[in-house]
Design an enzyme around this catalytic site. Structure first.
Site, PDB file in Angstrom:
ATOM      1  N   TYR A  31      48.236  39.410  34.849  1.00 24.92           N
ATOM      2  CA  TYR A  31      47.228  39.847  35.816  1.00 24.92           C
ATOM      3  C   TYR A  31      47.701  41.106  36.540  1.00 24.92           C
ATOM      4  O   TYR A  31      46.966  42.087  36.644  1.00 24.92           O
ATOM      5  CB  TYR A  31      46.928  38.716  36.811  1.00 24.92           C
TER       6      TYR A  31
ATOM      7  N   GLU B   8      37.750  35.930  45.117  1.00 23.61           N
ATOM      8  CA  GLU B   8      38.475  36.282  46.342  1.00 23.61           C
ATOM      9  C   GLU B   8      38.056  35.377  47.493  1.00 23.61           C
ATOM     10  O   GLU B   8      38.884  34.997  48.329  1.00 23.61           O
ATOM     11  CB  GLU B   8      38.275  37.754  46.704  1.00 23.61           C
TER      12      GLU B   8
ATOM     13  N   TRP C  60      46.806  33.487  45.540  1.00 18.64           N
ATOM     14  CA  TRP C  60      45.986  33.996  44.445  1.00 18.64           C
ATOM     15  C   TRP C  60      46.280  33.266  43.141  1.00 18.64           C
ATOM     16  O   TRP C  60      45.376  33.004  42.360  1.00 18.64           O
ATOM     17  CB  TRP C  60      46.173  35.503  44.284  1.00 18.64           C
TER      18      TRP C  60
END
Length: 190
Positions: A23, A45, A53
């Site tokens: 990522y 988000e 995350w």
């Protein structure tokens, strides 16, 4: 952002987890355009808010399945039965306010498109001018005047769970800003 691991290839974050490394190296900070694509990123988000995350990243494919590939037209048609189905799905983050926000946001994205301003256009109209590369994680802001303005514009358009911090995280993830640290090899790969 965590303290960088300097035992291997330097990354701003994610070193040690192959999914997170990928990522970081191939997605974060690269420009993302398109209403569906930005709707997905804003949704993820929002789910990340208050969590790490990596928690969301590990569930991204399950989120995509649960929310019909983040197709705003499909998700906008979700009703209470769909919300209950999502609340029972152990593969996603089961926060009712966040789930309901994603459904409401799909409707807002469609309303923006119907009014002639897509989500992509709205988001990218808040891209700030380039600034010097951060030297350390402490140099990376949690929000900026531009993210505050973007959050305000998104809320005015009917989107929910899009405060200045979430808006800034979206700006980082979608390449509106390049917050890779100055000595990170991914810096400037846009």
């Amino acid at each position: 952002m965590s303290t960088p691991d300097t035992s291997g290839p330097f990354r701003c974050f994610g070193t040690g987890d192959p999914l997170y490394e990928s990522y970081h190296d191939t997605e974060w900070g690269r420009p993302v355009h398109g209403d569906r694509e930005l709707y997905e990123r804003l949704s993820l988000e929002a789910f990340q808010s208050g969590l790490s995350w990596i928690t969301v990243l590990r569930r991204r494919e399950t989120f995509r399945a649960a929310f019909a590939g983040f197709d705003p037209e499909v998700v906008a048609a979700y009703g209470e039965e769909d919300v209950e189905r999502l609340m029972a799905d152990p593969g996603i983050i089961r926060n009712r306010l966040k789930v309901e926000a994603v459904v409401a946001n799909a409707r807002a994205v469609l309303a923006l498109a119907a009014a002639g301003t897509g989500l992509s256009e709205l988001v990218w109209s808040h891209a700030p001018p380039a600034r010097p590369a951060p030297r350390s994680p402490a140099d990376v802001p949690g929000s900026t005047p531009e993210s505050t303005a973007l959050a305000r514009a998104l809320k005015s358009a009917g989107l929910r769970f899009v405060g200045p911090t979430t808006a800034y995280a979206t700006m980082q993830a979608c390449g509106l800003v390049d917050d890779h640290l100055a000595h990170c090899p991914a810096r400037g790969r846009r």
